[in-house]
Design a protein around this motif. Sequence first.
Motif, mmCIF file in Angstrom:
data_model
loop_
_atom_site.group_PDB
_atom_site.id
_atom_site.type_symbol
_atom_site.label_atom_id
_atom_site.label_comp_id
_atom_site.label_asym_id
_atom_site.label_seq_id
_atom_site.Cartn_x
_atom_site.Cartn_y
_atom_site.Cartn_z
ATOM 1 N N GLN A 45 36.613 2.035 61.940
ATOM 2 C CA GLN A 45 37.717 1.330 61.294
ATOM 3 C C GLN A 45 38.814 2.324 60.902
ATOM 4 O O GLN A 45 40.005 2.033 61.034
ATOM 5 N N ASP A 46 38.381 3.533 60.427
ATOM 6 C CA ASP A 46 39.369 4.576 60.092
ATOM 7 C C ASP A 46 40.199 4.935 61.316
ATOM 8 O O ASP A 46 41.432 5.028 61.250
ATOM 9 N N GLU A 47 39.512 5.166 62.433
ATOM 10 C CA GLU A 47 40.209 5.582 63.644
ATOM 11 C C GLU A 47 41.160 4.499 64.131
ATOM 12 O O GLU A 47 42.282 4.785 64.553
ATOM 13 N N ALA A 48 40.711 3.261 64.045
ATOM 14 C CA ALA A 48 41.571 2.152 64.458
ATOM 15 C C ALA A 48 42.792 2.060 63.550
ATOM 16 O O ALA A 48 43.923 1.799 64.005
ATOM 17 N N GLU A 49 42.588 2.290 62.246
ATOM 18 C CA GLU A 49 43.695 2.221 61.291
ATOM 19 C C GLU A 49 44.700 3.348 61.550
ATOM 20 O O GLU A 49 45.909 3.148 61.469
ATOM 21 N N ILE A 50 44.173 4.543 61.902
ATOM 22 C CA ILE A 50 45.060 5.676 62.197
ATOM 23 C C ILE A 50 45.929 5.368 63.408
ATOM 24 O O ILE A 50 47.139 5.560 63.391
ATOM 25 N N VAL A 51 45.300 4.879 64.472
ATOM 26 C CA VAL A 51 46.047 4.557 65.686
ATOM 27 C C VAL A 51 47.067 3.451 65.412
ATOM 28 O O VAL A 51 48.204 3.497 65.896
ATOM 29 N N LYS A 52 46.680 2.470 64.604
ATOM 30 C CA LYS A 52 47.572 1.348 64.311
ATOM 31 C C LYS A 52 48.797 1.794 63.535
ATOM 32 O O LYS A 52 49.922 1.355 63.796
ATOM 33 N N GLN A 53 48.585 2.640 62.532
ATOM 34 C CA GLN A 53 49.691 3.020 61.660
ATOM 35 C C GLN A 53 50.435 4.283 62.120
ATOM 36 O O GLN A 53 51.450 4.644 61.541
ATOM 37 N N LEU A 54 49.921 4.936 63.161
ATOM 38 C CA LEU A 54 50.522 6.199 63.595
ATOM 39 C C LEU A 54 52.015 6.100 63.878
ATOM 40 O O LEU A 54 52.776 6.982 63.481
ATOM 41 N N PRO A 55 52.502 5.053 64.577
ATOM 42 C CA PRO A 55 53.946 4.987 64.826
ATOM 43 C C PRO A 55 54.796 4.996 63.561
ATOM 44 O O PRO A 55 55.961 5.377 63.589
ATOM 45 N N GLN A 56 54.205 4.548 62.444
ATOM 46 C CA GLN A 56 54.966 4.536 61.195
ATOM 47 C C GLN A 56 54.917 5.899 60.496
ATOM 48 O O GLN A 56 55.722 6.165 59.614
ATOM 49 N N TRP A 57 53.947 6.717 60.870
ATOM 50 C CA TRP A 57 53.772 8.018 60.213
ATOM 51 C C TRP A 57 54.382 9.096 61.091
ATOM 52 O O TRP A 57 53.720 9.737 61.909
ATOM 53 N N ILE A 58 55.648 9.269 60.966
ATOM 54 C CA ILE A 58 56.366 10.252 61.790
ATOM 55 C C ILE A 58 55.946 11.654 61.356
ATOM 56 O O ILE A 58 55.925 11.955 60.163
ATOM 57 N N PRO A 59 55.626 12.508 62.322
ATOM 58 C CA PRO A 59 55.227 13.872 61.943
ATOM 59 C C PRO A 59 56.385 14.620 61.300
ATOM 60 O O PRO A 59 57.533 14.513 61.732
ATOM 61 N N ARG A 60 56.067 15.387 60.268
ATOM 62 C CA ARG A 60 57.100 16.171 59.578
ATOM 63 C C ARG A 60 56.884 17.649 59.905
ATOM 64 O O ARG A 60 55.805 18.190 59.681
ATOM 65 N N ILE A 61 57.927 18.274 60.455
ATOM 66 C CA ILE A 61 57.848 19.692 60.800
ATOM 67 C C ILE A 61 58.135 20.507 59.546
ATOM 68 O O ILE A 61 59.265 20.557 59.057
ATOM 69 N N GLU A 62 57.083 21.113 59.011
ATOM 70 C CA GLU A 62 57.212 21.864 57.768
ATOM 71 C C GLU A 62 57.958 23.188 57.988
ATOM 72 O O GLU A 62 58.747 23.618 57.149
ATOM 73 N N SER A 63 57.664 23.849 59.100
ATOM 74 C CA SER A 63 58.306 25.137 59.387
ATOM 75 C C SER A 63 58.228 25.425 60.877
ATOM 76 O O SER A 63 57.390 24.849 61.586
ATOM 77 N N SER A 64 59.102 26.267 61.349
ATOM 78 C CA SER A 64 59.075 26.689 62.756
ATOM 79 C C SER A 64 59.414 28.176 62.825
ATOM 80 O O SER A 64 60.254 28.669 62.061
ATOM 81 N N THR A 65 58.749 28.877 63.724
ATOM 82 C CA THR A 65 58.962 30.314 63.897
ATOM 83 C C THR A 65 58.990 30.644 65.376
ATOM 84 O O THR A 65 58.154 30.155 66.138
ATOM 85 N N ILE A 66 59.963 31.475 65.781
ATOM 86 C CA ILE A 66 60.017 31.965 67.154
ATOM 87 C C ILE A 66 59.476 33.385 67.157
ATOM 88 O O ILE A 66 60.063 34.282 66.546
ATOM 89 N N HIS A 67 58.342 33.589 67.811
ATOM 90 C CA HIS A 67 57.757 34.923 67.952
ATOM 91 C C HIS A 67 58.173 35.489 69.310
ATOM 92 O O HIS A 67 58.013 34.836 70.340
ATOM 93 N N VAL A 68 58.673 36.717 69.305
ATOM 94 C CA VAL A 68 59.007 37.411 70.549
ATOM 95 C C VAL A 68 58.100 38.634 70.637
ATOM 96 O O VAL A 68 58.153 39.527 69.793
ATOM 97 N N PHE A 69 57.232 38.651 71.657
ATOM 98 C CA PHE A 69 56.261 39.734 71.823
ATOM 99 C C PHE A 69 56.755 40.717 72.879
ATOM 100 O O PHE A 69 56.985 40.335 74.032
ATOM 101 N N LEU A 70 56.922 41.991 72.462
ATOM 102 C CA LEU A 70 57.239 43.047 73.407
ATOM 103 C C LEU A 70 55.954 43.507 74.093
ATOM 104 O O LEU A 70 54.856 43.236 73.620
ATOM 105 N N GLN A 71 56.093 44.253 75.189
ATOM 106 C CA GLN A 71 54.914 44.641 75.957
ATOM 107 C C GLN A 71 54.100 45.755 75.301
ATOM 108 O O GLN A 71 53.024 46.092 75.786
ATOM 109 N N ASN A 72 54.596 46.316 74.208
ATOM 110 C CA ASN A 72 53.771 47.256 73.449
ATOM 111 C C ASN A 72 53.019 46.542 72.327
ATOM 112 O O ASN A 72 52.426 47.188 71.464
#
Length: 534
Positions: free
Chosen positions: A131-158
């Motif tokens: 029932q939990d899983e069904a409720e999650i799938v049902k309500q998921l479209p209403q629960w828009i994911p919120r991006i808390e933070s974003s980071t761009i990592h650039v890795f050099l070859q060293n």
Amino acid sequence: MKRTGLIAIVLGSLLCGSLWADEPLLKPGEKRALKLKPAVVLIAVELNVKWFQGSPFEVEIPETAFGTGFLYRPDGYLVTNGHVVADANARDVQAIAAVRQRLTQEFIDQLKKGNITAYIEGKIHRKLTQQDEAEIVKQLPQWIPRIESSTIHVFLQNGKDLKGDILVYSPPSDMGGKDVAILKIPSDNLPTVKLGNSDNVRLQDPIMAMGYPGLASRWGNLSASGLISAESNLEPSATNGHISALKTEYIGTPLLQSDVAIFHGNSGGPAFNNKGEVIGIPTAGAQESQGFNFLVPINTAWEFIRQAGAPPDEGAFNRHWAAALDLYDEGKCSHAMAEFDNVAQVMPGLKDAQKYRGLALECWDNKNLWQKMTEYTGVWPPIVIPLIIVLGVVAWMVMGKSSAHKVPATVGAPPPIPVQITGQAPAQLPAQGNYGRIQFTSGALSGRTFPITKEGLWIGRDPQCGVVLQDDSISAQHAWIVPADGNIVVIDKGSTNGTYVNSTDSPRISKVGLRNGDRVYLGHKGSVFTYFVS
């Protein structure tokens, strides 16, 4: 006649043995790829996404996407695709909406497969019921994911991980953009690649693409990822192909089609022509049928490079790296070791520099005395000296007893090659054979005095130098003080931190004549010595 024939055989053997040249130690394609590799970077965009805010199932799930980029300035400017960093472009509302929609669909798909259920259960410390899983799938479209933070990592070859900032951004082509982004990372003395002219590209031109396809790394999602070690993650893949068509995007901008093999992760990397110039950027491909891939022409990226206000440039790394590979390829292994040491100063921890420095040492150890001598003096001096001796013996034999009372003339060494000297006129040498001395006034050798010989005095970290300074600011072969054309000159040997006379505020020198009492600075913070005529 017998003696003359024997001498001819010896002389011929000497010349043949001296003029014989070793095969290059690097294959042409290998050398080209090695020179270009260090400027290719791995880009990882990391998002911290919160789901089901205010519900019993609220969780934070990290999301990571990978791509490739390439440095075009030594102070940290690089090019990649817009879609590689779109998830982190918080200033683009359209990009954020797209990433939320994509994450929602991925979450639903993974939840249906049961891959995320265990993760949520670990957060709420109980099992999810059907029932939990069904409720999650049902309500998921209403629960828009919120991006808390974003980071761009650039890795050099060293292995260095640097934070990237978006300076200029154009969205992917399916959003009406040109799919180019210019990033900046906080560093300097970085490797770079040259940018070419994609207007000169022709059908069937050969190209080489470099990047980080997920197929060939531990972060890939295919079975091959289990075969690859963690330290291989920063080893880019180089694949070869040809330009198969010159096309146009639906928005009207040029597009290059190629059969070069690329995959997810190659996006944003460089595609080089035979001159080692970037002519395109892998942007999309038909994954179900390899051989139909597309590149953004580099001339499209030029538009955004100009917007960033940072034109292409190259620095000390490129100079030392190219010199090290060229010297190693030519078999000048001792000189190559010194240049690989210079590379290590500019970019510590670069695995290719460590590997080929070791190969250069092995090459040097395997040389015989003659080969080591010719590496330092060139082929002709070791030939000329025995030749003079042989000719003297021949002359003595031909003259025979009739010339026994005559003393053969002594053949002197060739005169020194004049060196162009800049700056003020230096003092003349005080006496024949006296070339003066230097005395260190600061640094590890402070108070020590070293005489200058006819062959000159080398200064650097290399143990073979006459003056050895174990200081990271000093290059392996930093400077050479040598008699030239009746004067004493100091010559900077392409050091990383430069050589200065009397003031570090003055321009770094190339060659300059020394006067009695001149102070010479090895870099801005290195050792200092004074030159004395006697």
